[in-house]
Write a protein that holds these residues in place. Structure first.
Motif, PDB file in Angstrom:
ATOM      1  N   THR A 126       0.759  -0.991   0.091  1.00 31.39           N
ATOM      2  CA  THR A 126       0.073  -0.036   0.004  1.00 31.39           C
ATOM      3  C   THR A 126       0.805   1.261   0.013  1.00 31.39           C
ATOM      4  N   ILE A 127       0.305   2.453  -0.548  1.00 29.14           N
ATOM      5  CA  ILE A 127       1.036   3.546  -0.436  1.00 29.14           C
ATOM      6  C   ILE A 127       0.185   4.644   0.153  1.00 29.14           C
TER       7      ILE A 127
ATOM      8  N   VAL B 175       5.610   3.681   1.156  1.00 30.79           N
ATOM      9  CA  VAL B 175       5.320   2.543   0.527  1.00 30.79           C
ATOM     10  C   VAL B 175       5.425   1.379   1.701  1.00 30.79           C
TER      11      VAL B 175
ATOM     12  N   GLY C  68       9.386  -1.748  -9.548  1.00 33.49           N
ATOM     13  CA  GLY C  68       8.321  -0.550  -9.955  1.00 33.49           C
ATOM     14  C   GLY C  68       7.664   0.071  -8.834  1.00 33.49           C
ATOM     15  N   LEU C  69       8.205   0.073  -7.543  1.00 34.54           N
ATOM     16  CA  LEU C  69       7.540   0.509  -6.343  1.00 34.54           C
ATOM     17  C   LEU C  69       7.612   1.989  -6.522  1.00 34.54           C
TER      18      LEU C  69
ATOM     19  N   SER D 117       8.152   4.093  -8.813  1.00 40.26           N
ATOM     20  CA  SER D 117       7.171   4.426  -9.731  1.00 40.26           C
ATOM     21  C   SER D 117       5.766   4.684  -9.294  1.00 40.26           C
ATOM     22  N   ARG D 118       5.310   3.559  -8.592  1.00 39.36           N
ATOM     23  CA  ARG D 118       3.966   3.637  -7.854  1.00 39.36           C
ATOM     24  C   ARG D 118       3.966   4.692  -6.655  1.00 39.36           C
TER      25      ARG D 118
ATOM     26  N   ALA E  74       3.928   8.095  -8.562  1.00 40.10           N
ATOM     27  CA  ALA E  74       2.580   8.548  -9.164  1.00 40.10           C
ATOM     28  C   ALA E  74       1.538   8.849  -7.988  1.00 40.10           C
ATOM     29  N   GLN E  75       1.613   8.216  -7.203  1.00 40.57           N
ATOM     30  CA  GLN E  75       0.415   8.547  -5.885  1.00 40.57           C
ATOM     31  C   GLN E  75       0.643   9.852  -5.555  1.00 40.57           C
TER      32      GLN E  75
ATOM     33  N   TYR F  58      11.436  10.861 -12.923  1.00 42.86           N
ATOM     34  CA  TYR F  58       9.905  10.575 -13.134  1.00 42.86           C
ATOM     35  C   TYR F  58       9.179  11.638 -13.906  1.00 42.86           C
TER      36      TYR F  58
END
Length: 115
Positions: A6-7, A18, A53-54, A56-57, A60-61, A83
């Protein structure tokens, strides 16, 4: 392997986190200038979770949340800068770091170090 990734935004610690279950495995640290800017200065993912890819996630959030809050993104962190270079949908919400904003960041980090 992952439990449940989760973020979340942790405003008390001034960072997006994260989590793998209840364990923080990465973060994007920021300082708000008390006005219209959120200054991102450090992003890291635990090396055991790298390459998945964490980051990047997380970016983004954090950036989506910042834009939704009506704040400008100030990229000081190299990862956030990178990014943003490939995610141009944020361009209208990016503020290039100015000496005044860097001063806000430096002052906030100095105060945190003294605690």
């Amino acid at each position: 392997m992952f439990t449940a990734i989760t973020i979340r935004r942790n405003p008390d610690r001034l960072r997006y986190e994260v989590l793998d279950g209840d364990t923080v495995i990465g973060q994007a640290a920021y300082i708000d200038d008390g006005g219209t800017h959120r200054i991102f200065y450090h992003t890291v993912i635990d090396e055991d979770f790298g390459g998945q890819g964490l980051a990047s996630r997380l970016a983004a959030q954090a950036l989506d949340d910042t834009v939704a809050a009506g704040l400008k993104i100030v990229p000081v962190c190299p990862y956030i800068k990178k990014y943003l270079a490939s995610h141009t949908q944020y361009a209208a919400s990016v503020q290039v770091p100015t000496p005044a904003l860097l001063g806000v960041l430096n002052s906030a980090l100095t105060q945190r170090a003294r605690r």
